[in-house]
Design an enzyme around this catalytic site. Structure first.
Site, PDB file in Angstrom:
ATOM      1  N   LYS A 127      28.077  42.581  39.211  1.00 60.65           N
ATOM      2  CA  LYS A 127      29.282  43.099  38.936  1.00 60.65           C
ATOM      3  C   LYS A 127      29.159  44.777  39.304  1.00 60.65           C
ATOM      4  CE  LYS A 127      30.894  43.602  34.872  1.00 60.65           C
ATOM      5  NZ  LYS A 127      31.125  45.180  34.546  1.00 60.65           N
ATOM      6  N   ASP A 145      34.909  40.851  36.148  1.00 58.58           N
ATOM      7  CA  ASP A 145      34.517  40.885  34.431  1.00 58.58           C
ATOM      8  C   ASP A 145      35.405  40.045  33.558  1.00 58.58           C
ATOM      9  OD1 ASP A 145      37.124  42.049  34.531  1.00 58.58           O
ATOM     10  OD2 ASP A 145      36.562  43.834  33.503  1.00 58.58           O
TER      11      ASP A 145
END
Length: 217
Positions: A127, A145
């Site tokens: 991420k 997320d």
């Protein structure tokens, strides 16, 4: 295990992202930074922390530190003092010092533009790497997320059982013209409108296109 519902059809994807684009043509991360290195640090610090708390902690830090070499000169103790209001600050300080050393030793102090290289840095996961690739290097990388995972599944824009599946679903189903900003639009929508416990469906600009059954007023 329940089967995933199929993603929304192409025409509905276009309609949704056209609205998001019209409302916010150039979405950006809410983390504050002045250069690629500061963004790497900010995103590494943001794990299990809010962007607001990271911005508060880095405001003074980033006035003092703009390069990996300057971070190494500050040292772990100095960094810890700056970020002690953030969760897991001790481990994060260790990671930032280690990644700064690697950037100096292996990359001439520059932030690499490869996902594999970024993910080799301590404290940098997929991420984080995707945020840097998207915001700094203009890659249509999708930093999924909890907000994006929730929105992707509720709306069926990008359904998936885990963040990796949602990332692939974004890449596979959202039209290419929207890929560059897709994760920004989705995270902001999840952060401010499509809330976890009580989504704000009454003010949602996507409400008539969203198949989520438990809508609120």
């Amino acid at each position: 295990m329940s089967r995933l519902k199929p993603p929304l059809p192409y025409a509905e994807q276009v309609a949704i992202f056209s609205r998001l684009q019209a409302a916010n043509p150039q979405p950006e991360t809410e983390l504050r930074y002045a250069n690629p290195y500061q963004l790497v640090v900010a995103v590494a610090l943001s794990a299990q922390a809010t962007d607001l708390s990271v911005n508060r902690a880095t405001e003074a830090l980033f006035r003092e530190v703009t390069t990996p070499a300057q971070m190494l000169a500050l040292g772990e103790a100095g960094l810890t003092e700056h970020i002690k209001t953030i969760g897991l600050f001790r481990q994060k300080a260790k990671n930032v010092i280690r990644l700064s050393q690697i950037l100096v030793d292996d990359y001439g102090g520059e932030v690499p533009d490869s996902r594999a290289a970024l993910m080799s840095l301590p404290g940098v996961g997929r991420k984080t790497a995707n945020v840097v690739l998207n915001c700094i290097f203009g890659h249509p990388a999708q930093a999924v997320d909890t907000h994006i995972f929730r929105v992707g599944n509720r709306t069926r824009i990008a359904p998936g059982r885990d963040v990796d599946e949602v990332e692939r679903a974004i890449e596979d189903n959202i039209p290419a013209r929207f890929q560059q900003h897709a994760h920004h639009w989705l995270i902001l929508h999840g952060r401010y409108i499509c809330l976890a416990r009580r989504p704000r469906c009454g003010i949602c600009l996507l409400a008539d296109l969203c198949p989520y059954e438990e809508k609120t007023e």
